[in-house]
Design a protein around this motif. Structure first.
Motif, short mmCIF file in Angstrom:
data_model
loop_
_atom_site.label_atom_id
_atom_site.label_comp_id
_atom_site.label_asym_id
_atom_site.label_seq_id
_atom_site.Cartn_x
_atom_site.Cartn_y
_atom_site.Cartn_z
N GLU A 89 -3.15 18.24 -9.73
CA GLU A 89 -3.77 17.14 -10.46
C GLU A 89 -2.72 16.14 -10.93
OE1 GLU A 89 -5.77 19.25 -13.58
OE2 GLU A 89 -7.67 19.27 -12.49
N ILE A 90 -1.58 16.64 -11.37
CA ILE A 90 -0.51 15.76 -11.83
C ILE A 90 -0.01 14.90 -10.67
CG2 ILE A 90 1.86 15.68 -12.72
CD1 ILE A 90 1.19 18.10 -14.42
N GLU A 91 0.18 15.51 -9.51
CA GLU A 91 0.66 14.77 -8.35
C GLU A 91 -0.33 13.68 -7.96
OE1 GLU A 91 1.26 17.91 -5.55
OE2 GLU A 91 3.29 18.35 -6.28
N GLU A 92 -1.62 13.99 -7.95
CA GLU A 92 -2.64 13.00 -7.60
C GLU A 92 -2.67 11.87 -8.63
OE1 GLU A 92 -6.55 14.61 -7.01
OE2 GLU A 92 -5.78 16.23 -5.75
N THR A 93 -2.63 12.24 -9.89
CA THR A 93 -2.66 11.24 -10.95
C THR A 93 -1.42 10.35 -10.89
OG1 THR A 93 -3.84 12.85 -12.33
CG2 THR A 93 -2.93 10.93 -13.44
N LEU A 94 -0.28 10.95 -10.59
CA LEU A 94 0.96 10.19 -10.50
C LEU A 94 0.87 9.15 -9.38
CD1 LEU A 94 3.86 9.73 -11.42
CD2 LEU A 94 4.57 11.53 -9.86
N LEU A 95 0.35 9.55 -8.24
CA LEU A 95 0.20 8.60 -7.13
C LEU A 95 -0.74 7.46 -7.51
CD1 LEU A 95 -0.03 10.97 -4.04
CD2 LEU A 95 1.84 9.43 -4.64
N ASN A 96 -1.86 7.80 -8.16
CA ASN A 96 -2.82 6.78 -8.57
C ASN A 96 -2.22 5.83 -9.60
OD1 ASN A 96 -4.86 7.75 -6.91
ND2 ASN A 96 -5.68 9.09 -8.49
N GLU A 97 -1.50 6.38 -10.56
CA GLU A 97 -0.90 5.55 -11.60
C GLU A 97 0.17 4.62 -11.03
OE1 GLU A 97 -1.68 5.16 -14.88
OE2 GLU A 97 -3.39 6.47 -14.52
N LYS A 98 0.98 5.13 -10.11
CA LYS A 98 2.00 4.28 -9.48
C LYS A 98 1.34 3.13 -8.71
CE LYS A 98 5.91 7.41 -8.89
NZ LYS A 98 6.78 8.08 -7.92
N GLU A 99 0.27 3.46 -8.00
CA GLU A 99 -0.45 2.44 -7.23
C GLU A 99 -1.05 1.40 -8.17
OE1 GLU A 99 -4.30 2.69 -4.46
OE2 GLU A 99 -2.67 4.03 -3.86
N ASN A 100 -1.68 1.85 -9.25
CA ASN A 100 -2.27 0.92 -10.22
C ASN A 100 -1.20 0.05 -10.87
OD1 ASN A 100 -4.86 1.86 -9.79
ND2 ASN A 100 -4.77 3.32 -11.47
N LEU A 101 -0.07 0.64 -11.19
CA LEU A 101 1.02 -0.11 -11.81
C LEU A 101 1.52 -1.21 -10.88
CD1 LEU A 101 3.01 -0.51 -14.15
CD2 LEU A 101 4.47 1.21 -13.08
N SER A 102 1.71 -0.89 -9.61
CA SER A 102 2.20 -1.92 -8.68
C SER A 102 1.17 -3.03 -8.50
CB SER A 102 2.57 -1.29 -7.34
OG SER A 102 1.43 -0.77 -6.71
N LYS A 103 -0.11 -2.68 -8.46
CA LYS A 103 -1.16 -3.70 -8.35
C LYS A 103 -1.18 -4.60 -9.58
CE LYS A 103 -4.31 -1.18 -5.34
NZ LYS A 103 -5.62 -0.50 -5.24
N MET A 104 -1.04 -3.97 -10.75
CA MET A 104 -1.06 -4.75 -11.98
C MET A 104 0.16 -5.67 -12.07
SD MET A 104 -2.46 -1.99 -14.71
CE MET A 104 -2.85 -3.14 -16.01
N ARG A 105 1.30 -5.21 -11.60
CA ARG A 105 2.50 -6.06 -11.60
C ARG A 105 2.29 -7.27 -10.69
NH1 ARG A 105 7.21 -1.45 -11.29
NH2 ARG A 105 7.39 -1.12 -13.52
N MET A 106 1.66 -7.05 -9.54
CA MET A 106 1.37 -8.17 -8.63
C MET A 106 0.42 -9.16 -9.28
SD MET A 106 2.72 -8.63 -5.80
CE MET A 106 2.59 -8.42 -4.07
N GLN A 107 -0.63 -8.65 -9.90
CA GLN A 107 -1.60 -9.51 -10.57
C GLN A 107 -0.93 -10.30 -11.69
OE1 GLN A 107 -4.67 -6.90 -11.92
NE2 GLN A 107 -5.62 -6.71 -9.89
N HIS A 108 -0.03 -9.64 -12.41
CA HIS A 108 0.66 -10.30 -13.52
C HIS A 108 1.60 -11.39 -13.01
CE1 HIS A 108 2.09 -10.76 -17.56
NE2 HIS A 108 3.33 -10.50 -17.21
N ALA A 109 2.17 -11.18 -11.84
CA ALA A 109 3.07 -12.19 -11.27
C ALA A 109 2.29 -13.42 -10.82
CB ALA A 109 3.84 -11.59 -10.09
N ILE A 110 1.09 -13.21 -10.32
CA ILE A 110 0.26 -14.32 -9.85
C ILE A 110 -0.34 -15.08 -11.02
CG2 ILE A 110 -1.82 -14.90 -8.54
CD1 ILE A 110 -1.15 -12.46 -6.75
N SER A 111 -1.01 -14.35 -11.88
CA SER A 111 -1.57 -14.95 -13.09
C SER A 111 -1.42 -13.94 -14.23
CB SER A 111 -3.04 -15.30 -12.89
OG SER A 111 -3.81 -14.14 -12.68
#
Length: 66
Positions: A13-35
């Motif tokens: 569960e930790i491994e799955e959550t870690l992958l999801n959180e990393k993916e969400n973080l990178s998406k949020m960073r991209m969104q933050h860079a755009i707007s």
């Protein structure tokens, strides 16, 4: 996500959550860079969650080796 909640999770569960959180973080960073995000502190919290999950995985792997 609190450390106590993470400790109760299984390793898979930790491994799955870690992958999801990393993916969400990178998406949020991209969104933050755009707007800019409404609440940029969310990035800080996501980053801390990733660190907590990684730390718990590292601790478990060290305990398994002993």
């Amino acid at each position: 996500m609190k450390s106590s909640v993470i400790r109760e999770m299984t390793t898979e569960e930790i491994e799955e959550t870690l992958l999801n959180e990393k993916e969400n973080l990178s998406k949020m960073r991209m969104q933050h860079a755009i707007s800019p995000l409404e609440n940029p502190l969310v990035l800080k919290e996501k980053k801390k969650d990733v660190a907590r999950l990684s730390t718990e995985l590292t601790n478990r792997s060290k305990q398994a080796q002993q």
